[in-house]
Design a protein around this motif. Sequence first.
Motif, PDB file in Angstrom:
ATOM      1  N   TYR A  61      -3.215   6.307   3.117  1.00  0.00           N
ATOM      2  CA  TYR A  61      -3.054   4.865   2.907  1.00  0.00           C
ATOM      3  C   TYR A  61      -3.224   4.098   4.216  1.00  0.00           C
ATOM      4  O   TYR A  61      -3.880   3.059   4.267  1.00  0.00           O
ATOM      5  N   ARG A  62      -2.654   4.634   5.261  1.00  0.00           N
ATOM      6  CA  ARG A  62      -2.765   3.991   6.567  1.00  0.00           C
ATOM      7  C   ARG A  62      -4.228   3.914   7.015  1.00  0.00           C
ATOM      8  O   ARG A  62      -4.704   2.877   7.491  1.00  0.00           O
ATOM      9  N   THR A  63      -4.954   5.019   6.848  1.00  0.00           N
ATOM     10  CA  THR A  63      -6.358   5.087   7.261  1.00  0.00           C
ATOM     11  C   THR A  63      -7.239   4.172   6.423  1.00  0.00           C
ATOM     12  O   THR A  63      -8.067   3.429   6.957  1.00  0.00           O
ATOM     13  N   VAL A  64      -7.060   4.203   5.109  1.00  0.00           N
ATOM     14  CA  VAL A  64      -7.905   3.384   4.235  1.00  0.00           C
ATOM     15  C   VAL A  64      -7.638   1.894   4.457  1.00  0.00           C
ATOM     16  O   VAL A  64      -8.574   1.086   4.481  1.00  0.00           O
ATOM     17  N   LEU A  65      -6.382   1.513   4.663  1.00  0.00           N
ATOM     18  CA  LEU A  65      -6.075   0.103   4.940  1.00  0.00           C
ATOM     19  C   LEU A  65      -6.763  -0.356   6.226  1.00  0.00           C
ATOM     20  O   LEU A  65      -7.252  -1.478   6.307  1.00  0.00           O
ATOM     21  N   ALA A  66      -6.809   0.514   7.224  1.00  0.00           N
ATOM     22  CA  ALA A  66      -7.383   0.137   8.520  1.00  0.00           C
ATOM     23  C   ALA A  66      -8.906   0.179   8.520  1.00  0.00           C
ATOM     24  O   ALA A  66      -9.556  -0.682   9.108  1.00  0.00           O
ATOM     25  N   LEU A  89       5.102   2.029   5.359  1.00  0.00           N
ATOM     26  CA  LEU A  89       3.692   1.867   5.729  1.00  0.00           C
ATOM     27  C   LEU A  89       3.466   0.637   6.598  1.00  0.00           C
ATOM     28  O   LEU A  89       2.723   0.682   7.577  1.00  0.00           O
ATOM     29  N   HIS A  90       4.132  -0.457   6.272  1.00  0.00           N
ATOM     30  CA  HIS A  90       3.876  -1.683   7.031  1.00  0.00           C
ATOM     31  C   HIS A  90       4.311  -1.572   8.495  1.00  0.00           C
ATOM     32  O   HIS A  90       3.891  -2.351   9.325  1.00  0.00           O
ATOM     33  N   THR A  91       5.131  -0.567   8.807  1.00  0.00           N
ATOM     34  CA  THR A  91       5.519  -0.365  10.207  1.00  0.00           C
ATOM     35  C   THR A  91       4.488   0.494  10.947  1.00  0.00           C
ATOM     36  O   THR A  91       4.541   0.617  12.163  1.00  0.00           O
ATOM     37  N   LEU A  92       3.554   1.099  10.215  1.00  0.00           N
ATOM     38  CA  LEU A  92       2.577   2.017  10.812  1.00  0.00           C
ATOM     39  C   LEU A  92       1.202   1.385  10.976  1.00  0.00           C
ATOM     40  O   LEU A  92       0.313   1.980  11.564  1.00  0.00           O
ATOM     41  N   ILE A  93       1.016   0.201  10.410  1.00  0.00           N
ATOM     42  CA  ILE A  93      -0.285  -0.450  10.470  1.00  0.00           C
ATOM     43  C   ILE A  93      -0.231  -1.639  11.435  1.00  0.00           C
ATOM     44  O   ILE A  93       0.850  -2.064  11.830  1.00  0.00           O
ATOM     45  N   SER A  94      -1.384  -2.178  11.765  1.00  0.00           N
ATOM     46  CA  SER A  94      -1.409  -3.294  12.723  1.00  0.00           C
ATOM     47  C   SER A  94      -0.801  -4.549  12.115  1.00  0.00           C
ATOM     48  O   SER A  94      -0.791  -4.719  10.893  1.00  0.00           O
TER      49      SER A  94
END
Length: 110
Positions: A61-66, A89-94
């Motif tokens: 999920y982190r990779t696909v969002l980015a 997840l929201h703490t792991l993404i930009s």
Amino acid sequence: MHNDHDSVASLLRARYKQRLPPSLDELSRPEHGMVELPLHIACSGVRTLDLDRPRQRMSLYRTVLAEGTRDDLCRFLNRDILLELWPVLHTLISTAIKGVWEEAFPELRP
């Protein structure tokens, strides 16, 4: 110097905004099983991930969002899983991705 940072941030936000699905309901990826990511999303590292393994699911999920296009988001993400993962997840993404998604989809906001 401060202005450069602002313009980079707004460019990033604009890029992520263009990729947003029209609604979270468009995210209809199966919730279980193995997923192989295309090279343009995961050019290095592991490309085949198991949705039934929490760490791999979070990583997907982190990779696909980015890195994913709008089509990728709809193809690889699932609305219910996204909602379930979002608190972590929201703490792991930009901040750019987090901001754009939470602005567009109020159900993601805490």
